[in-house]
Design an enzyme around this catalytic site. Structure first.
Site, short mmCIF file in Angstrom:
data_model
loop_
_atom_site.label_atom_id
_atom_site.label_comp_id
_atom_site.label_asym_id
_atom_site.label_seq_id
_atom_site.Cartn_x
_atom_site.Cartn_y
_atom_site.Cartn_z
N CYS A 62 54.06 43.73 27.74
CA CYS A 62 54.53 42.39 28.14
C CYS A 62 54.92 41.54 26.95
O CYS A 62 55.53 40.48 27.12
CB CYS A 62 53.48 41.68 28.96
SG CYS A 62 52.95 42.63 30.37
N HIS A 115 53.81 34.03 28.56
CA HIS A 115 53.97 35.17 29.46
C HIS A 115 53.30 34.81 30.78
O HIS A 115 52.19 34.27 30.81
CB HIS A 115 53.33 36.42 28.85
CG HIS A 115 53.24 37.55 29.81
ND1 HIS A 115 54.30 37.92 30.62
CD2 HIS A 115 52.21 38.40 30.13
CE1 HIS A 115 53.93 38.94 31.37
NE2 HIS A 115 52.66 39.24 31.09
N ASN A 127 54.47 38.68 37.82
CA ASN A 127 54.45 39.14 36.43
C ASN A 127 55.63 40.08 36.19
O ASN A 127 55.64 41.20 36.70
CB ASN A 127 53.12 39.85 36.16
CG ASN A 127 53.00 40.37 34.74
OD1 ASN A 127 53.97 40.42 34.00
ND2 ASN A 127 51.79 40.74 34.37
N1 ACO Z 1 43.55 41.04 47.62
C1 ACO Z 1 42.29 40.82 48.02
N2 ACO Z 1 41.20 41.13 47.30
C2 ACO Z 1 41.42 41.69 46.10
C3 ACO Z 1 42.72 41.96 45.61
C4 ACO Z 1 43.79 41.61 46.42
N3 ACO Z 1 45.08 41.81 46.06
N4 ACO Z 1 42.60 42.52 44.39
C5 ACO Z 1 41.29 42.60 44.12
N5 ACO Z 1 40.59 42.13 45.16
C6 ACO Z 1 39.14 42.01 45.28
C7 ACO Z 1 38.41 43.04 44.45
O1 ACO Z 1 38.30 44.26 45.15
C8 ACO Z 1 37.07 42.38 44.27
O2 ACO Z 1 36.31 42.55 45.44
P1 ACO Z 1 34.69 42.78 45.35
O3 ACO Z 1 34.17 41.52 44.73
O4 ACO Z 1 34.32 42.97 46.76
O5 ACO Z 1 34.54 43.98 44.47
C9 ACO Z 1 37.41 40.88 44.16
O6 ACO Z 1 38.72 40.75 44.76
C10 ACO Z 1 37.46 40.35 42.74
O7 ACO Z 1 38.22 41.27 41.95
P2 ACO Z 1 38.48 41.01 40.43
O8 ACO Z 1 39.28 42.14 39.89
O9 ACO Z 1 37.17 40.68 39.77
O10 ACO Z 1 39.36 39.68 40.52
P3 ACO Z 1 39.87 38.77 39.35
O11 ACO Z 1 39.49 37.39 39.62
O12 ACO Z 1 39.59 39.33 37.99
O13 ACO Z 1 41.45 38.84 39.55
C11 ACO Z 1 43.34 39.88 38.54
C12 ACO Z 1 42.12 40.07 39.41
C13 ACO Z 1 44.29 38.94 39.27
C14 ACO Z 1 44.03 41.21 38.31
C15 ACO Z 1 42.95 39.26 37.19
O14 ACO Z 1 41.85 39.96 36.66
C16 ACO Z 1 44.05 39.25 36.16
O15 ACO Z 1 45.04 38.56 36.29
N6 ACO Z 1 43.83 39.96 35.05
C17 ACO Z 1 44.66 39.91 33.87
C18 ACO Z 1 45.93 40.62 33.99
C19 ACO Z 1 46.65 40.43 32.67
O16 ACO Z 1 46.19 39.85 31.73
N7 ACO Z 1 47.80 40.90 32.55
C20 ACO Z 1 48.51 40.62 31.28
C21 ACO Z 1 49.00 41.74 30.63
S1 ACO Z 1 49.43 42.97 31.70
C22 ACO Z 1 50.91 42.72 32.30
O17 ACO Z 1 51.37 41.62 32.17
C23 ACO Z 1 51.64 43.84 32.99
#
Ligand code: ACO
Length: 336
Positions: free
Chosen positions: A115, A258, A288
């Site tokens: 990214c 980003h 994204n």
């Molecule tokens: N819909 C519903 N529930 C979901 C979904 C979804 N789409 N995705 C995950 N969940 C659930 C999980 O299963 C989990 O359930 P559980 O508690 O029963 O186990 C719960 O939601 C929490 O999941 P987390 O992964 O802890 O959620 P988080 O708050 O971390 O959000 C996310 C996830 C959005 C992916 C976040 O971590 C994120 O944005 N991470 C960074 C990504 C990043 O930095 N990217 C930058 C470089 S990569 C690139 O740009 C290609």
């Protein structure tokens, strides 16, 4: 001193809009979860039928940037394209975009920095200008993340979108342009975000995804750990960039980060003491788009007339590699 000034911006988005509601039919998710956890409401998905491959989107965005700059394709000396999703393993998407544009005199190549691809590409382009090798360089970020999404993984597929953005950098001796670009990489953490062999058979995709082109690999991401890294790396490299130029948060007119997650953007801006009304976001509409997200946002901000000559614009990226980077641009274009 020679430096690159941005004299044109452009962007291109696929026509097809995939809403959170549409995704509820694909994986076990909800509009409410996606908006609350990411800020994304919809994203664009490219189609071969619409001629929206990575290089085609790149060429469309570049055409807009060339028109704004009043630079002809033949006047381009170099094309540097950041992407993780080139049309093919080879040739580069940059060479294909060169063909579509008719930029016959340009040297063209891709940069693989996840990214952060656009900021890495701008670093290379500006250095080529600074040493006097190039006069006009086209810098592009273009992606088709829908092709590497695992449409069975709700934790990642809801985040991704397709698109392209481009800028024309022209050699200048004026003060301003790209003030400095700072890059960093950490290969030790490569396994927080990578591509792996595909197990899902693309032909089994739900009807709502019938225009998605599936590549032989798909994206695996450990979102939670990446989240924390993204916030701290973006904040620290943006701080380095400001300090290098003797600037404080008050001197930054706009931060264009980003667009990975609105919560990452808010947390990074908070650490930098940059208020959200000085941060440009469009993640709600495009999700994204990896290396395309910064140049798409930059083009939108420019075309909305938000950027004025003399403004300090902070670009800051983070992505697979891991890679991250920040650039400070002294804006020199009058309102588009
Ligand atoms: N819909 C519903 N529930 C979901 C979904 C979804 N789409 N995705 C995950 N969940 C659930 C999980 O299963 C989990 O359930 P559980 O508690 O029963 O186990 C719960 O939601 C929490 O999941 P987390 O992964 O802890 O959620 P988080 O708050 O971390 O959000 C996310 C996830 C959005 C992916 C976040 O971590 C994120 O944005 N991470 C960074 C990504 C990043 O930095 N990217 C930058 C470089 S990569 C690139 O740009 C290609």
């Amino acid at each position: 001193m020679l430096t690159g000034q941005i004299v044109g911006t452009g962007s291109a988005l696929p026509k097809k809009v995939l809403t959170n509601k549409d995704l509820e039919a694909v994986v076990d998710t909800s509009d409410d979860w996606i908006v609350r956890r990411t800020g994304i409401k919809e994203r664009r998905i490219s189609s071969n039928r619409q001629q929206e491959d990575t290089s085609q989107l790149a060429a469309m965005a570049s055409q807009e940037a060339l028109e704004m700059a009043g630079v002809s394709p033949e006047a381009l000396d170099m094309i540097v394209l950041g992407t993780a999703t080139a049309d093919r393993q080879f040739p580069s998407a940059a060479c294909l975009a060169q063909k579509y544009l008719g930029a016959t005199k340009a040297v063209a190549f891709d940069v693989a920095a996840g990214c952060s691809g656009f900021v890495y590409a701008m670093y290379i382009a500006n250095n080529a200008i600074a040493v006097g090798n190039c006069r006009n360089v086209l810098v592009i970020g273009a992606e088709r993340l829908s092709s590497v999404a695992n449409w069975e993984d709700r934790g990642t597929c809801v985040l991704l979108g397709d698109g392209a953005g481009a800028v024309i950098l022209t050699q200048s001796t004026n003060n301003g342009g790209i003030l400095s670009t700072h890059l960093a990489s950490d290969g030790n953490s490569w396994d927080l975000l990578y591509s792996s062999d595909r197990q899902l058979d693309g032909s089994q995709l739900p009807e709502v995804l019938n225009e998605v082109a599936q590549s032989p690999s798909y994206l695996i991401m450990y979102g939670n750990r990446l989240f924390k890294k993204a916030v701290s790396c973006m904040a620290s490299i943006a701080t380095s960039a400001m300090e290098h130029n003797g600037l404080t948060a008050d001197d930054i007119k706009f931060m264009i980060p980003h667009q990975a997650n609105i919560r990452i953007i808010r947390a990074a801006a908070d650490r930098l003491s940059i208020p959200m009304d000085k941060v440009y976001t469009n993640i709600d509409r495009y999700g994204n788009t990896s290396s395309a997200s910064i140049p798409i946002a930059l083009d939108e901000a420019n075309r909305k007339g938000l950027l004025k000559p003399g403004d300090n614009v902070l670009l800051v990226a983070f992505g697979a590699g891991l890679t991250w980077g920040a650039s400070i641009v002294k804006w020199s274009l009058a309102s588009a």
